[in-house]
Design a protein around this motif. Structure first.
Motif, PDB file in Angstrom:
ATOM      1  N   ASP A  73      35.021  11.616  14.711  1.00 34.37           N
ATOM      2  CA  ASP A  73      35.496  10.647  15.704  1.00 34.37           C
ATOM      3  C   ASP A  73      34.693  10.785  16.987  1.00 34.37           C
ATOM      4  O   ASP A  73      34.191  11.858  17.312  1.00 34.37           O
ATOM      5  CB  ASP A  73      36.979  10.888  16.041  1.00 34.37           C
ATOM      6  N   GLY A  74      34.620   9.685  17.741  1.00 37.76           N
ATOM      7  CA  GLY A  74      34.072   9.727  19.087  1.00 37.76           C
ATOM      8  C   GLY A  74      32.556   9.791  19.167  1.00 37.76           C
ATOM      9  O   GLY A  74      32.025  10.079  20.236  1.00 37.76           O
ATOM     10  N   LEU A  75      31.868   9.549  18.071  1.00 37.80           N
ATOM     11  CA  LEU A  75      30.408   9.585  18.108  1.00 37.80           C
ATOM     12  C   LEU A  75      29.854   8.239  18.558  1.00 37.80           C
ATOM     13  O   LEU A  75      30.431   7.194  18.270  1.00 37.80           O
ATOM     14  CB  LEU A  75      29.847   9.864  16.706  1.00 37.80           C
ATOM     15  N   ASP A  76      28.728   8.263  19.250  1.00 39.60           N
ATOM     16  CA  ASP A  76      28.012   7.017  19.500  1.00 39.60           C
ATOM     17  C   ASP A  76      27.480   6.523  18.167  1.00 39.60           C
ATOM     18  O   ASP A  76      27.108   7.334  17.305  1.00 39.60           O
ATOM     19  CB  ASP A  76      26.840   7.249  20.457  1.00 39.60           C
ATOM     20  N   PRO A  77      27.391   5.215  17.962  1.00 35.43           N
ATOM     21  CA  PRO A  77      26.813   4.703  16.719  1.00 35.43           C
ATOM     22  C   PRO A  77      25.383   5.222  16.539  1.00 35.43           C
ATOM     23  O   PRO A  77      24.650   5.418  17.511  1.00 35.43           O
ATOM     24  CB  PRO A  77      26.825   3.188  16.912  1.00 35.43           C
ATOM     25  N   MET A  78      25.011   5.454  15.272  1.00 33.10           N
ATOM     26  CA  MET A  78      23.729   6.085  14.975  1.00 33.10           C
ATOM     27  C   MET A  78      22.914   5.240  13.999  1.00 33.10           C
ATOM     28  O   MET A  78      23.468   4.483  13.215  1.00 33.10           O
ATOM     29  CB  MET A  78      23.984   7.468  14.375  1.00 33.10           C
ATOM     30  N   TYR A  79      21.599   5.411  14.021  1.00 24.82           N
ATOM     31  CA  TYR A  79      20.706   4.690  13.112  1.00 24.82           C
ATOM     32  C   TYR A  79      21.018   5.003  11.646  1.00 24.82           C
ATOM     33  O   TYR A  79      20.890   4.142  10.795  1.00 24.82           O
ATOM     34  CB  TYR A  79      19.243   5.057  13.387  1.00 24.82           C
ATOM     35  N   TYR A  80      21.386   6.252  11.365  1.00 24.42           N
ATOM     36  CA  TYR A  80      21.634   6.674   9.985  1.00 24.42           C
ATOM     37  C   TYR A  80      23.108   6.903   9.694  1.00 24.42           C
ATOM     38  O   TYR A  80      23.464   7.329   8.604  1.00 24.42           O
ATOM     39  CB  TYR A  80      20.814   7.928   9.670  1.00 24.42           C
ATOM     40  N   GLY A  81      23.965   6.622  10.655  1.00 27.18           N
ATOM     41  CA  GLY A  81      25.398   6.706  10.449  1.00 27.18           C
ATOM     42  C   GLY A  81      25.916   8.120  10.294  1.00 27.18           C
ATOM     43  O   GLY A  81      25.209   9.106  10.533  1.00 27.18           O
ATOM     44  N   ASP A  82      27.172   8.210   9.900  1.00 31.35           N
ATOM     45  CA  ASP A  82      27.880   9.480   9.720  1.00 31.35           C
ATOM     46  C   ASP A  82      28.264   9.595   8.243  1.00 31.35           C
ATOM     47  O   ASP A  82      29.273   9.038   7.820  1.00 31.35           O
ATOM     48  CB  ASP A  82      29.131   9.493  10.616  1.00 31.35           C
ATOM     49  N   PRO A  83      27.454  10.306   7.437  1.00 29.13           N
ATOM     50  CA  PRO A  83      27.735  10.388   6.006  1.00 29.13           C
ATOM     51  C   PRO A  83      28.675  11.528   5.652  1.00 29.13           C
ATOM     52  O   PRO A  83      28.680  12.585   6.293  1.00 29.13           O
ATOM     53  CB  PRO A  83      26.351  10.641   5.405  1.00 29.13           C
TER      54      PRO A  83
END
Length: 182
Positions: A73-83
């Protein structure tokens, strides 16, 4: 899958601005899933708690937890996402969320009128398993409810290349402030 009403807003024509049309020329990440679909080699390494994928293309690395944790939770959006990953029998299943809005794929090389972007609602599911001793089945499911009426999938194959082990992955260096773009 067909587009939702308003989904066509994510189809952007090439503009002639290379920062939009080919951001990789400026050392920006390919992002996911586009980077995973490149024709460059990838090395898979597994420990008890992780699968690590290192791609030759842009040295893209994905560290995928297998220990049952939820998405962060609470992460900035990322190019490779949160797998996050888990095993279903002999199939590795990877679900990824929390993507930065970015290029979905390289379809614009086929049709310059359709530079396909994904939304911040993108969720991907990967199913990876051995088809035979030298071939992996890689099934990618795209679920982007802001764009598509339903999830859709496509299967790819990944072949082993033991002869490449001698040289390993080549170093991929992108230099900031590239002056020879396009």
């Amino acid at each position: 899958a067909p587009l939702n009403p308003g989904g066509e807003a994510f189809l952007e024509p090439r503009t002639g601005d290379p920062r939009h049309d080919e951001p990789r020329d400026f050392c920006l990440p390919a992002g996911f899933p586009s980077g995973m679909l490149s024709a460059y080699p990838v090395v898979f390494t597994q420990t008890k708690d992780y699968i690590v994928m290192v791609h030759e293309f842009q040295r893209m690395s994905r560290v995928i937890p297998l220990d049952g944790r939820p998405h962060r939770d609470g992460l900035d959006p990322m190019y490779y996402g949160d797998p996050i990953g888990h095993w279903e029998g002999d199939t590795l299943v990877i679900e990824t969320t929390n993507f930065k809005r970015w290029s979905l794929d390289d379809y614009f090389y086929t049709d310059p009128k359709e530079y396909r972007m994904h939304s911040d609602a993108l969720r991907t599911i990967e199913h990876i398993k051995w088809k035979n001793p030298t071939t992996l089945s890689y099934v990618l499911t795209i679920d982007d409810p802001k764009i598509f009426t339903k999830p859709w999938s496509q299967e790819f194959e990944m072949k082993t290349r033991p002869d490449w082990d001698k040289v390993g992955l080549y170093e991929y260096v992108c230099e900031e402030n590239n002056k020879d773009v396009g």
